[in-house]
Write a protein that holds these residues in place. Structure first.
Motif, PDB file in Angstrom:
ATOM      1  N   LEU A 187       0.833  -1.191   0.000  1.00  0.00           N
ATOM      2  CA  LEU A 187       0.000   0.000   0.000  1.00  0.00           C
ATOM      3  C   LEU A 187       0.876   1.252   0.000  1.00  0.00           C
ATOM      4  CD1 LEU A 187      -2.634  -1.097   2.692  1.00  0.00           C
ATOM      5  CD2 LEU A 187      -2.906  -1.120   0.198  1.00  0.00           C
ATOM      6  N   ASN A 188       0.663   2.133  -0.977  1.00  0.00           N
ATOM      7  CA  ASN A 188       1.404   3.395  -1.082  1.00  0.00           C
ATOM      8  C   ASN A 188       2.918   3.189  -1.137  1.00  0.00           C
ATOM      9  OD1 ASN A 188      -1.054   4.919  -0.823  1.00  0.00           O
ATOM     10  ND2 ASN A 188      -0.976   4.548   1.393  1.00  0.00           N
ATOM     11  N   ALA A 189       3.349   2.136  -1.842  1.00  0.00           N
ATOM     12  CA  ALA A 189       4.785   1.874  -1.972  1.00  0.00           C
ATOM     13  C   ALA A 189       5.450   2.990  -2.773  1.00  0.00           C
ATOM     14  CB  ALA A 189       5.017   0.534  -2.653  1.00  0.00           C
ATOM     15  N   SER A 190       6.644   3.400  -2.344  1.00  0.00           N
ATOM     16  CA  SER A 190       7.361   4.464  -3.027  1.00  0.00           C
ATOM     17  C   SER A 190       8.209   3.899  -4.156  1.00  0.00           C
ATOM     18  CB  SER A 190       8.266   5.202  -2.039  1.00  0.00           C
ATOM     19  OG  SER A 190       9.289   4.335  -1.573  1.00  0.00           O
ATOM     20  N   ALA A 191       8.600   4.786  -5.061  1.00  0.00           N
ATOM     21  CA  ALA A 191       9.492   4.374  -6.148  1.00  0.00           C
ATOM     22  C   ALA A 191      10.836   3.930  -5.593  1.00  0.00           C
ATOM     23  CB  ALA A 191       9.676   5.533  -7.132  1.00  0.00           C
ATOM     24  N   GLU A 192      11.254   4.529  -4.476  1.00  0.00           N
ATOM     25  CA  GLU A 192      12.536   4.167  -3.855  1.00  0.00           C
ATOM     26  C   GLU A 192      12.531   2.710  -3.418  1.00  0.00           C
ATOM     27  OE1 GLU A 192      15.575   6.026  -0.536  1.00  0.00           O
ATOM     28  OE2 GLU A 192      13.433   6.041  -0.096  1.00  0.00           O
ATOM     29  N   MET A 193      11.404   2.245  -2.873  1.00  0.00           N
ATOM     30  CA  MET A 193      11.305   0.852  -2.449  1.00  0.00           C
ATOM     31  C   MET A 193      11.424  -0.086  -3.641  1.00  0.00           C
ATOM     32  SD  MET A 193       8.058  -1.169  -0.719  1.00  0.00           S
ATOM     33  CE  MET A 193       8.008  -0.173   0.773  1.00  0.00           C
ATOM     34  N   ALA A 194      10.673   0.197  -4.693  1.00  0.00           N
ATOM     35  CA  ALA A 194      10.687  -0.662  -5.877  1.00  0.00           C
ATOM     36  C   ALA A 194      12.060  -0.673  -6.536  1.00  0.00           C
ATOM     37  CB  ALA A 194       9.625  -0.190  -6.869  1.00  0.00           C
ATOM     38  N   ASN A 195      12.678   0.496  -6.672  1.00  0.00           N
ATOM     39  CA  ASN A 195      13.988   0.584  -7.324  1.00  0.00           C
ATOM     40  C   ASN A 195      15.060  -0.130  -6.517  1.00  0.00           C
ATOM     41  OD1 ASN A 195      12.861   2.096  -9.368  1.00  0.00           O
ATOM     42  ND2 ASN A 195      13.465   4.065  -8.504  1.00  0.00           N
ATOM     43  N   SER A 196      15.048   0.057  -5.199  1.00  0.00           N
ATOM     44  CA  SER A 196      16.037  -0.609  -4.351  1.00  0.00           C
ATOM     45  C   SER A 196      15.901  -2.123  -4.438  1.00  0.00           C
ATOM     46  CB  SER A 196      15.874  -0.161  -2.892  1.00  0.00           C
ATOM     47  OG  SER A 196      16.136   1.210  -2.747  1.00  0.00           O
ATOM     48  N   ALA A 197      14.660  -2.606  -4.425  1.00  0.00           N
ATOM     49  CA  ALA A 197      14.422  -4.048  -4.489  1.00  0.00           C
ATOM     50  C   ALA A 197      14.968  -4.649  -5.778  1.00  0.00           C
ATOM     51  CB  ALA A 197      12.922  -4.330  -4.366  1.00  0.00           C
ATOM     52  N   VAL A 198      14.657  -4.015  -6.894  1.00  0.00           N
ATOM     53  CA  VAL A 198      15.078  -4.560  -8.194  1.00  0.00           C
ATOM     54  C   VAL A 198      16.591  -4.485  -8.355  1.00  0.00           C
ATOM     55  CG1 VAL A 198      14.946  -4.241 -10.682  1.00  0.00           C
ATOM     56  CG2 VAL A 198      12.875  -4.082  -9.301  1.00  0.00           C
ATOM     57  N   ILE A 199      17.195  -3.373  -7.973  1.00  0.00           N
ATOM     58  CA  ILE A 199      18.641  -3.211  -8.162  1.00  0.00           C
ATOM     59  C   ILE A 199      19.422  -4.190  -7.281  1.00  0.00           C
ATOM     60  CG2 ILE A 199      20.582  -1.625  -7.897  1.00  0.00           C
ATOM     61  CD1 ILE A 199      18.599   0.645  -8.637  1.00  0.00           C
ATOM     62  N   VAL A 200      18.983  -4.348  -6.034  1.00  0.00           N
ATOM     63  CA  VAL A 200      19.661  -5.320  -5.157  1.00  0.00           C
ATOM     64  C   VAL A 200      19.493  -6.734  -5.720  1.00  0.00           C
ATOM     65  CG1 VAL A 200      19.655  -6.395  -2.864  1.00  0.00           C
ATOM     66  CG2 VAL A 200      19.512  -3.912  -3.087  1.00  0.00           C
ATOM     67  N   LYS A 201      18.312  -7.024  -6.249  1.00  0.00           N
ATOM     68  CA  LYS A 201      18.090  -8.339  -6.854  1.00  0.00           C
ATOM     69  C   LYS A 201      19.029  -8.551  -8.033  1.00  0.00           C
ATOM     70  CE  LYS A 201      16.301 -12.283  -7.523  1.00  0.00           C
ATOM     71  NZ  LYS A 201      16.556 -13.352  -6.535  1.00  0.00           N
ATOM     72  N   MET A 202      19.204  -7.531  -8.867  1.00  0.00           N
ATOM     73  CA  MET A 202      20.092  -7.677 -10.018  1.00  0.00           C
ATOM     74  C   MET A 202      21.551  -7.778  -9.581  1.00  0.00           C
ATOM     75  SD  MET A 202      17.743  -7.998 -12.062  1.00  0.00           S
ATOM     76  CE  MET A 202      18.720  -8.391 -13.518  1.00  0.00           C
ATOM     77  N   THR A 203      21.882  -7.205  -8.421  1.00  0.00           N
ATOM     78  CA  THR A 203      23.220  -7.398  -7.860  1.00  0.00           C
ATOM     79  C   THR A 203      23.441  -8.867  -7.530  1.00  0.00           C
ATOM     80  OG1 THR A 203      23.141  -5.181  -6.882  1.00  0.00           O
ATOM     81  CG2 THR A 203      24.822  -6.668  -6.045  1.00  0.00           C
ATOM     82  N   ARG A 204      22.414  -9.508  -6.960  1.00  0.00           N
ATOM     83  CA  ARG A 204      22.493 -10.949  -6.705  1.00  0.00           C
ATOM     84  C   ARG A 204      22.626 -11.725  -8.003  1.00  0.00           C
ATOM     85  NH1 ARG A 204      17.334 -12.507  -3.450  1.00  0.00           N
ATOM     86  NH2 ARG A 204      18.167 -14.634  -3.525  1.00  0.00           N
ATOM     87  N   VAL A 205      21.911 -11.284  -9.032  1.00  0.00           N
ATOM     88  CA  VAL A 205      21.960 -11.985 -10.319  1.00  0.00           C
ATOM     89  C   VAL A 205      23.381 -11.997 -10.872  1.00  0.00           C
ATOM     90  CG1 VAL A 205      21.242 -11.888 -12.732  1.00  0.00           C
ATOM     91  CG2 VAL A 205      19.552 -11.561 -10.927  1.00  0.00           C
TER      92      VAL A 205
END
Length: 348
Positions: A214-232
């Motif tokens: 609910l009301n997720a910020s762009a910062e949350m989404a961007n951090s999640a994806v970038i950290v995930k791609m770091t794992r990749v």
């Protein structure tokens, strides 16, 4: 040889056959309801492939087998290399030391835990344990596929590992947003994004979690994806280290130094090179998007071919050990990952 004069026709027919199944998987994954569940075409591909393997397998010409094998081995390596176009080093730098450290700690500890627990606690074989650990610690089904050629594992073992990724990754995809929305996690938007990217299995599942907040910020989404791609991107050094480990293990178990080859997964090295090339920004974004779409289709072909080699009879004897192993890793990712994320953010 797959494309020798005697095998060429059967190989081509087999590749086309796999491509048709992969196209069906892609269309199913594009249905809005399926897309909302975060189920990738790779997962649908292996399900369709397994269904075929256990129902219609005997009705397919044997000559096509070389094409199915080619799709699951050679096309797989090619697709993993071009997976590097999904990542830039600039993206990894954006989340800073916190994102990198969470990715590194969670990847290494989860892989070691899963490998040890699978073999020692739950008495699984080495390959199934390591494949399951790779899927949980790095990037889900794609990591299982990338690890399979290094281990030279059988198709059904890879299918078991992928199944565990799907099961527990799906649980995480629904559980994380539910707990966050009721205030269970004491984290700000960036912290939670790092936590999600560092602990959830599939890239698609990571993308789906902030979308369910609910009301997720762009910062949350961007951090999640970038950290995930770091794992990749860390899958490349992980596979190189795994290859070196397997070579030394073979020598230690009695192999002659002259006959035991050092296993270096060169496709993982090329993967890093492709990510580096993508970081230069010389390829227009619309071309990169097209490359990524083609690459997803090739990975779906590889996963479908993998499913086609999976016969249920081969699963006998495994019992609940894969679920226990994957469940233990899931608990570590969720609980241990929370405290590690809080600690890393506080320290760095």
């Amino acid at each position: 040889m797959a494309f020798s004069p005697t095998n060429r026709k059967g190989t081509i027919n087999g590749v086309i056959f796999v491509a048709i199944f992969a196209a069906a998987a892609t269309m199913i994954a594009d249905i809005s309801f399926v897309k909302s569940l975060g189920i990738s075409p790779l997962v649908i591909g292996i399900v369709i492939g397994i269904f075929y393997a256990n129902t219609l397998h005997n009705n397919t010409p044997k000559a096509w087998g070389s094409g199915i094998t080619f799709s699951g081995k050679k096309i797989l390596r090619f697709a993993i290399v071009f997976y590097g176009f999904r990542i830039t080093f600039q993206q990894i730098a954006e989340v800073g030391v916190e994102g990198f450290m969470v990715s590194l700690i969670m990847l290494s500890t989860t892989f070691v835990l899963g490998t040890w627990a699978g073999q020692r606690l739950f008495k699984m074989d080495r390959d199934t344990s390591m494949l399951s650990a790779a899927g949980a610690s790095v990037c889900g089904a794609a990591a299982v596929l990338a690890t399979e050629p290094v281990l030279k594992a059988e198709e059904h073992k890879t299918a078991v590992a992928v199944s565990m990724v799907v099961l527990f990754g799906t649980i995480a995809m629904f559980l994380y947003p539910a707990l966050y929305n009721v205030g269970f996690f004491d984290m700000d938007a960036k912290e939670f994004g790092i936590y999600v990217g560092g602990t959830i299995h599939e890239v698609a599942q990571v993308v789906a979690v902030p979308a369910s907040i609910l009301n997720a910020s762009a910062e949350m989404a961007n951090s999640a994806v970038i950290v995930k791609m770091t794992r990749v991107i860390m899958i490349a050094p992980m596979l190189i280290i795994l290859g070196i480990y397997l070579s030394f293990s073979a020598k230690r178990s009695g192999g002659e130094a002259s006959t035991v080859k050092l296993v270096i997964p060169w496709f993982a090295v090329y993967f890093i090179g492709m990510a580096g090339f993508n970081s230069l920004g010389v390829v227009p974004q619309n071309i990169v998007d097209i490359i990524n779409e083609i690459d997803t289709f090739l990975l779906t072909m590889a996963m479908t071919a993998l499913g086609m080699g999976t016969i249920f009879a081969k699963f006998k004897g495994l019992g609940l050990a894969p679920i226990y192993t994957a469940g233990l890793m899931f608990a570590w990712l969720m609980v241990g990952g929370y405290f590690i994320t809080k600690w890393v953010v506080a320290v760095f």
